[in-house]
Each structure stands twice: as structure tokens, then as C-alpha cells.
Design a protein around this motif. Sequence first.
Motif, PDB file in Angstrom:
ATOM      1  N   SER A 104      -1.332  -3.969  -5.318  1.00  0.00           N
ATOM      2  CA  SER A 104      -2.520  -3.953  -4.456  1.00  0.00           C
ATOM      3  C   SER A 104      -2.093  -3.748  -3.003  1.00  0.00           C
ATOM      4  O   SER A 104      -0.903  -3.800  -2.688  1.00  0.00           O
ATOM      5  N   GLY A 105      -3.072  -3.528  -2.129  1.00  0.00           N
ATOM      6  CA  GLY A 105      -2.776  -3.292  -0.715  1.00  0.00           C
ATOM      7  C   GLY A 105      -1.939  -4.407  -0.098  1.00  0.00           C
ATOM      8  O   GLY A 105      -0.961  -4.155   0.595  1.00  0.00           O
ATOM      9  N   GLY A 106      -2.320  -5.646  -0.360  1.00  0.00           N
ATOM     10  CA  GLY A 106      -1.603  -6.783   0.215  1.00  0.00           C
ATOM     11  C   GLY A 106      -0.175  -6.859  -0.319  1.00  0.00           C
ATOM     12  O   GLY A 106       0.776  -7.104   0.425  1.00  0.00           O
ATOM     13  N   GLN A 107      -0.033  -6.615  -1.630  1.00  0.00           N
ATOM     14  CA  GLN A 107       1.310  -6.650  -2.223  1.00  0.00           C
ATOM     15  C   GLN A 107       2.177  -5.537  -1.658  1.00  0.00           C
ATOM     16  O   GLN A 107       3.365  -5.715  -1.411  1.00  0.00           O
ATOM     17  N   ARG A 108       1.561  -4.385  -1.434  1.00  0.00           N
ATOM     18  CA  ARG A 108       2.331  -3.277  -0.865  1.00  0.00           C
ATOM     19  C   ARG A 108       2.836  -3.616   0.523  1.00  0.00           C
ATOM     20  O   ARG A 108       3.945  -3.264   0.899  1.00  0.00           O
ATOM     21  N   GLN A 109       1.973  -4.298   1.311  1.00  0.00           N
ATOM     22  CA  GLN A 109       2.422  -4.652   2.651  1.00  0.00           C
ATOM     23  C   GLN A 109       3.583  -5.647   2.554  1.00  0.00           C
ATOM     24  O   GLN A 109       4.496  -5.612   3.366  1.00  0.00           O
ATOM     25  N   ARG A 110       3.577  -6.508   1.529  1.00  0.00           N
ATOM     26  CA  ARG A 110       4.739  -7.395   1.303  1.00  0.00           C
ATOM     27  C   ARG A 110       5.984  -6.565   1.008  1.00  0.00           C
ATOM     28  O   ARG A 110       7.081  -6.895   1.459  1.00  0.00           O
ATOM     29  N   LEU A 111       5.811  -5.499   0.229  1.00  0.00           N
ATOM     30  CA  LEU A 111       6.956  -4.631  -0.080  1.00  0.00           C
ATOM     31  C   LEU A 111       7.502  -3.995   1.195  1.00  0.00           C
ATOM     32  O   LEU A 111       8.714  -3.888   1.382  1.00  0.00           O
ATOM     33  N   CYS A 112       6.583  -3.573   2.079  1.00  0.00           N
ATOM     34  CA  CYS A 112       7.024  -2.978   3.350  1.00  0.00           C
ATOM     35  C   CYS A 112       7.826  -3.990   4.158  1.00  0.00           C
ATOM     36  O   CYS A 112       8.821  -3.644   4.806  1.00  0.00           O
ATOM     37  N   ILE A 113       7.371  -5.242   4.137  1.00  0.00           N
ATOM     38  CA  ILE A 113       8.088  -6.283   4.868  1.00  0.00           C
ATOM     39  C   ILE A 113       9.452  -6.518   4.228  1.00  0.00           C
ATOM     40  O   ILE A 113      10.475  -6.621   4.915  1.00  0.00           O
ATOM     41  N   ALA A 114       9.481  -6.567   2.890  1.00  0.00           N
ATOM     42  CA  ALA A 114      10.754  -6.757   2.183  1.00  0.00           C
ATOM     43  C   ALA A 114      11.731  -5.656   2.556  1.00  0.00           C
ATOM     44  O   ALA A 114      12.907  -5.895   2.806  1.00  0.00           O
ATOM     45  N   ARG A 115      11.228  -4.441   2.624  1.00  0.00           N
ATOM     46  CA  ARG A 115      12.081  -3.303   2.961  1.00  0.00           C
ATOM     47  C   ARG A 115      12.654  -3.462   4.366  1.00  0.00           C
ATOM     48  O   ARG A 115      13.844  -3.218   4.602  1.00  0.00           O
ATOM     49  N   ALA A 116      11.793  -3.909   5.303  1.00  0.00           N
ATOM     50  CA  ALA A 116      12.272  -4.118   6.668  1.00  0.00           C
ATOM     51  C   ALA A 116      13.340  -5.204   6.703  1.00  0.00           C
ATOM     52  O   ALA A 116      14.325  -5.098   7.427  1.00  0.00           O
ATOM     53  N   LEU A 117      13.158  -6.252   5.864  1.00  0.00           N
ATOM     54  CA  LEU A 117      14.093  -7.382   5.881  1.00  0.00           C
ATOM     55  C   LEU A 117      15.452  -7.027   5.281  1.00  0.00           C
ATOM     56  O   LEU A 117      16.428  -7.739   5.500  1.00  0.00           O
ATOM     57  N   SER A 118      15.527  -5.935   4.516  1.00  0.00           N
ATOM     58  CA  SER A 118      16.740  -5.648   3.763  1.00  0.00           C
ATOM     59  C   SER A 118      17.967  -5.479   4.643  1.00  0.00           C
ATOM     60  O   SER A 118      19.091  -5.661   4.187  1.00  0.00           O
ATOM     61  N   VAL A 119      17.795  -5.118   5.906  1.00  0.00           N
ATOM     62  CA  VAL A 119      18.951  -4.967   6.798  1.00  0.00           C
ATOM     63  C   VAL A 119      19.083  -6.134   7.770  1.00  0.00           C
ATOM     64  O   VAL A 119      19.792  -6.037   8.773  1.00  0.00           O
ATOM     65  N   SER A 120      18.413  -7.265   7.461  1.00  0.00           N
ATOM     66  CA  SER A 120      18.414  -8.439   8.339  1.00  0.00           C
ATOM     67  C   SER A 120      18.200  -8.065   9.795  1.00  0.00           C
ATOM     68  O   SER A 120      19.067  -8.281  10.636  1.00  0.00           O
ATOM     69  N   PRO A 121      17.049  -7.487  10.113  1.00  0.00           N
ATOM     70  CA  PRO A 121      16.830  -7.032  11.487  1.00  0.00           C
ATOM     71  C   PRO A 121      16.634  -8.213  12.434  1.00  0.00           C
ATOM     72  O   PRO A 121      16.278  -9.308  12.010  1.00  0.00           O
ATOM     73  N   LYS A 122      16.876  -7.946  13.712  1.00  0.00           N
ATOM     74  CA  LYS A 122      16.607  -8.976  14.719  1.00  0.00           C
ATOM     75  C   LYS A 122      15.185  -8.843  15.231  1.00  0.00           C
ATOM     76  O   LYS A 122      14.607  -9.794  15.733  1.00  0.00           O
ATOM     77  N   VAL A 123      14.639  -7.607  15.148  1.00  0.00           N
ATOM     78  CA  VAL A 123      13.282  -7.359  15.642  1.00  0.00           C
ATOM     79  C   VAL A 123      12.495  -6.585  14.577  1.00  0.00           C
ATOM     80  O   VAL A 123      13.042  -5.662  13.965  1.00  0.00           O
ATOM     81  N   ILE A 124      11.238  -6.975  14.358  1.00  0.00           N
ATOM     82  CA  ILE A 124      10.358  -6.171  13.512  1.00  0.00           C
ATOM     83  C   ILE A 124       9.150  -5.737  14.344  1.00  0.00           C
ATOM     84  O   ILE A 124       8.512  -6.560  15.012  1.00  0.00           O
ATOM     85  N   VAL A 125       8.888  -4.428  14.337  1.00  0.00           N
ATOM     86  CA  VAL A 125       7.703  -3.912  15.011  1.00  0.00           C
ATOM     87  C   VAL A 125       6.624  -3.733  13.936  1.00  0.00           C
ATOM     88  O   VAL A 125       6.794  -2.958  13.006  1.00  0.00           O
TER      89      VAL A 125
END
Lengths: 308, 553
Positions: free
Chosen positions: B429-450
Amino acid sequence: MTLYILRTLVKMVVTLFVIVTLVFFATRLSGSPLDTFLGEGLTPEDREAMIRYFGLEGSIWQQYVSYLRGLLEGNFGLSFLERRPVAQIVAERIGPSLQLLGSSLVLTICVAVPLGVIAALNRSSWVGSAVMALAFVGYAVPNFVIATFMVLLFAFTLNWLPVVGNGTALHFIMPTIAMSGVLIAALTRFTRNAMLDVLGQDFMRTARAKGLPETVVILKHGLRNAGVTVLSVLGLQIAGMAAAGNVVVEAIFSWPGIGELLVKAAIVRDYPVLQFGVITVSCAVVVINAVTDILYAVADPRIRMAKG
Amino acid sequence: MIEAPVLSVKSLSVAFGAHEAVHDLSFDIHAGETLALVGESGSGKSATALAVLRLIEREGGRITAGQIRLGRDAPVDLAALSDRQMQVYRGNRISMIFQEPMTSLNPVMRIGEQLAEVLRRHQGLSRAEAMRAAGQALDQVRIPDPARRLRQYPHELSGGLRQRVMIAIALACRPDVLIADEPTTALDVTTQAEVLRLLKALQTELGMAVLFITHDMGVVAEVADRALVLRHGKTEEVATVAQLFEAPRSRYARDLMAATPRLGTAPLRAPVAQAEPVLTVEGLSKGFALGGGLFQPKTVTQAVDDVSFEIRPGETLGLVGESGCGKSTLSRALMRLIEPDAGRVRLAGRDITQLDAAALRQARADIQMVFQDPFASLNPRMKIADLVTEPAHLHSGIIGEARRALAEDLLERVTLSRGDADRYAHQFSGGQRQRLCIARALSVSPKVIVADEAVSALDVSTAARITALMQTLQEEMRIAFLFISHDIAVVERVSHRIAVMYQGRIVETGPVGEVLHDPKHPYTQKLLSAVPAAVPGARPVSTARMPLSEPAE
């Protein structure tokens, strides 16, 4: 808008200059055109006289410059074969070619646009599939096959239609159909896709919410939008038809147009005629494209705006 | 109420194929009354609206049961009419305005023609009379210089003006009932406030009944008399707006109210500890050249104009502004997805504006992005396991078992299950997909998320869960967020500090409480006053003619 038209015209002139140059040098790649035409066996004096007569003296650059000057002055050279101005020869051929182009265009639009709309409206029923299957077949069969088939059936077997020349209205039937076949197929598919695209748009729902009858919704709101896209393709198609379709179909039916003239000139290597014939056809293509561009902008206010 | 309702829907059911979109729905609306139809996506709101206008058949649905009675004295059952009979009522006695003003008008027809055709059809006016009446209709919706507008095409008008034109078309024949389907959802808040005021004023003038469809509780509070809460096609609650807001009876309505961000009610987040900023932006500028051609000089629009700010580890800076203010250009320029014209961006102590391509690629591991559209930003052909670990794979070459383990770990972090690793994006679903986008961003342990409008496309309850997840992750991993949104109430909920952007510049910045309760810049004040209050009667709707404040193009 004025600026846009002006820009289109400037582009057109530049394109024509490039074409003229290409044609000039292409015909001279295999040496002096006169050598190819006359062959061996002339005395040097006769040769000099002929060269002067056809204005082919000097280096290739001098010839190019004098050729360009000639074009500007309206002097396009003499036919090697007929010994009269090529402009005159080509001019006689323009009328029949335009007539054939015009009748094909009318037939194409009258058949393809309604077919395309019908196919779009009935996309999930057998009607839509049938139209598209027909279009697919039409697209796959080249125009000379249609032409040959028609000649065999209607002229030789049934003896209903004349084959050679453009004397009567009956003469138009087969060449027109042969020219339009592929075009109708292409334009039907295109109209259908453009229409399908439009049918799903929000403004179509708005039109229905206004209480407009379905025919008005489809024809006034739908077709007007789809027409903008169809127009752009139509221009390219006509241009293509003017350039290539003519040659084959005119040759088959001995239609006294430019296409047939070009084939003849190429066979006997009458380069001035070939040269000017190609330039004329190219001009037609360029002009058609420019006109399409301008019409497209007139039809779609968004483009008019973007192009200033 | 003694008098009969103008629109009375009885036991309406609507189905798309075998799926029942609306089940046994009943409601009445009286003249001069506004009923809000409230619900999240998929609740059957729009299906109901289209069914009432009998446009549902065109969208592939059908009315399976029920009556739709229009008219007070001699009601007609719209559900029983043929399409031809229906044409007499549509756009005449019952009309509709839609969500998307940008696409709801015919792009190749002049405004005047689009208005006049309704008048010619239903009132039998001649071409000239219809055009004159069209001018009056534009004047009625407070569009300045109607004579000029009649000759214009839709693309020459702003979104707010286009929606006014839609309203003018809908009201041209003075209908008894107006259906407004999310009419302000695509508009900026300040424009929304104007359109809502206009609708209210016209309703008072014409005495029509309004069925107002919205997902926004703030808008409900502002425009409606009564509200009907829909969920999965079933009626959860019907109540006056005051009742609904004070004491919602159904559990779903209570959840919905709780999930709705209300400006000025979120608990302020404690400021983060003083530390070296992880992201520092100084004097960032980016302009775009417009036009320009053979005989035309180019004009440069400054999309981002000398912007400076900093974010500390574990801090969220909310960036607020309306469409076209330069928010998205700013986020792209600071990641060097587009090259800024001037300025410096220091990320974790490194000036990334000076890096070459290879070094920039390395640096980008520290800054990741989450976009607005979770449907468009996930590759449909990649397995979730590969999709969420792709940045890590590109940066550190992680493969095989380790990559799989990372994927499962990331999915757990964003509260999805390990088993989801083998699925594809379209199964979420839309909400789950946005979680996937967040997971993808987290995969490189970023210091900043836009996060660029990261929750704007989601329903309120889903959005609330996503922002809560972001907050948890931030506390665990000390990630700094640049949270970009047009919705101030959401920004208030997630941010420590707020920056307000207007015409390419940051006009005001400070802690959330300060900016929201004591705004210094006039634009901030205007923006705050335009936000629907989500409290019935909080802002009296003026019926006076108000000036048009948006720039007339």
C-alpha cells in the motif's frame, strides 16, 4: 506567434539551402554529369560547345556558385534530353502530382479519422479489434503490392478501370487508393491512440458533468484535442507521401507527375531534370512540414504560448 | 426541519465489477445546507459523487440499489433515468466541481466557450447572449477583468483561477445542488482559503445545497453544517459538525480526528543538544533561464535565492512553503542533483559543492532522500530485498548473504516483516511503500535525510504513522531531517525548528513554538491564518466580496 512563424520560415530557408547543396554535389560525385549522359565519341570541339551550352564550364566550385546564382535568378538549367528549361518540364508535372496528393489526402482523412474514433470508442468490443486488425494488415502491405493487385483485378480481369494516365475521374481511383493504403492504416492507429488518450482525461468528465450529449462530448471536446496530435503526424505522413509514395505509384500507373518524371530522368541520367525534380519534391516536404508546424501551433494554444 | 430536502439519497449501493464501493448509503441535504462526505482514500466518497451525477457508469461502475431523489416539490429519481434524460439535469440543476483544476478544463478551448456552452445547452441562449452571461458568471466568482479571461485558454490561468472558472461553469445555471469533490485539495492553503470563502458566499447568494467531499477535517470544520463519515463504503457516523468534533461517537471517527494534525496543538519537541551542525548551507542560489531564442533575451527566475540554514544531528528542520516557492529546487541543489549557481553546502564537515563526481558519489551516502510519490519512486521490477539495499550495494558493494541480512534488518526497522524481502513494490500500500523508501534511505546509514513532501500523498492516519516512525528512527540513530512540506500542521508535529520559504528566500526561521505563535514575517502570518483550524466556527466565514490576493497572470 509572428515571431514563431518567422523562425519557422528561416529554418525552412536554411534547410532548402542544405538540400540544394547536397543534391548538387551528389549528382557530381561520378564526374561531369554531361560525360555520363553523352558517353564517348564526341570531338573535343563538340564537347566544349556542349559544356558551354549547358553552362558546365569551370571548376566544380564555380559551377556550384553559378548554379546557386541561377536558382536565385530563376534559371534552373536545361534538360540534357529535351533541350528545354527543366523548370518548364517540372512545372507541367506539378499539377497532376498535386491532384493525386490531394485526392489521397482527402480519402485518408475521411476514412482514417472516423475509423480511429470508432476503434477507440469500441476498444473492448470486436468492432475495435476488427478495425485494428485491418489497420495492421494495411500497414504491412506495401503500396506497390496493392497497386499491382488492383491493376490485375480491376483493369485486366474485370476491365472496369483504366490503368494508364490521368484523363478521367475513373483514372484517379486506383492510384489514390494505392497511395492512401498505408497512410490510412497508420493514421487510423494514430487517431485511435490519440483518442484513447483523450477519453481518459479529466476534462471529458467535466464535459459530461455539464450535461452535454455524448456526441458533443466526443466530437467537440474529444476530437478537438486528439486532432492536435493527429495533425502533427498527418503532416509528416503527407510529406513522406509527397516524397516517396509518389514515385512508385506514379510509375506504376504512368501518372504524368513528378514521381514518374524522376524515375525516367534517373534511367536516362538526365541530371538537370533529376536535380531540379528532387529540389522541388524536397521543397514540398519542407513547406508541408513548416505549414504543419504552424498549424499545430494554431491548433494548440499551449504551444503557441511556449513558442512566443 | 419541516421542508423537504433538495437531494435525498436512499440506500445507495455502488459497485465496480464484483467489488462494492458504496454500501447502503443514505443522506439528505436541504437548500442552503452543506453536508461533508468525509473519508480516506478508497472510502467510496468519489464513487458516491459520480453515482449521484450518474457519471459512475462511464468510470466502469454501476448503481446496484437505491434512489437518488432530486428536487423539493416533485422529486425525480436520478438513479432511474436514462443517460439522455440525465443530460437535462447535469450541469443544470445538479452540477459538480472536481479536484484537479489543472486538468479539468479543456486545454484547447477558450474559457468563454467552455462557459457559454453550458448556458446555450440548458438555457437556450444565443451565442452572443451566452457569452455575455459567461462574463457575468466570471464576475460572480470574483475573477477580475472577465472580458479578457473569456478569450484566454486554461493554461494562461493559475490553479486558483482555474478552480474559480470551474465553479463558474458549475454554477452558471444556478443549480439546486452542487457537488464539490475535493475542490481545494490541489491548491495552496492561501488559495484554498479564498476558494472556500467564495463557495460559502455563493451558497448564501444562491441558496443551493452543497455536497462537499473531502479528506481534510480542517476543511470540514470550516465549510460544513453536517458531516457523514465513510469508511470502506459504509457509513460510520452522521452528525452535525459540532457534534463530530466535540464528541465523535464511532471509533473510526475518533481515530480520524486524532490522526488529523491540528495547528498549534502538537506538543513541542525539546530542542536537541548543542552540537556541531551536520549540514550547513550558506548562500545557496539557483536560477533558471526562461524563454530566450533567436530574437528574445532570456529572463532568469531565481528559484533559490541566497538561502542559508543549518541542521544539527538528531534535529528536524521543517521547511514550509507553497507551490513554486523553491522548496524542491532547494533540496535538489543542496544534494547537487542540480548544480547550484552559488553558495556552499557543508555535509559532515566536507564542502560538497567542491567535490568531483567520484568524491560526490561517496559523500552522497551521508545524505539520502525520500520523495513524495511512493508509487513512482520504487522500481516495479526489483525485488524488495534488492530495492531497499541498492544504495548500500552501490556505495560499499555489499552482496549475497550480507545484502540479504541487511535487507531483512532494514525491513524490521521500518516495521515491515522479513518475509517482505521477496515481494515486489506493487504488492504494498502507499504507506508501506513510503516505509520501503525510508528503509532504502537508511541502508547507507545516512547522517541526513531530506524528506520532500514525503507524507503529502498519504491519508492522515497513514501519514501520522509514517511521521511517528521517522521520529523513532531519528531518536535511535541521531539522523538529521530536512522535512519539506506545504502542510504546516504536519511540519509542526515533526520539527524542532521551522524555516518558511517564500519566492526563493527563507523569510523566517526559528523554533517551532516561536514561528507559529509569534510569526514575524507578514507572509508567515498570512500562511498561518489561511490554515483551516479544524475547530468548527473558529474562523467566521465572511460573505462579503473579498479582493483576489493571488497574482493575476
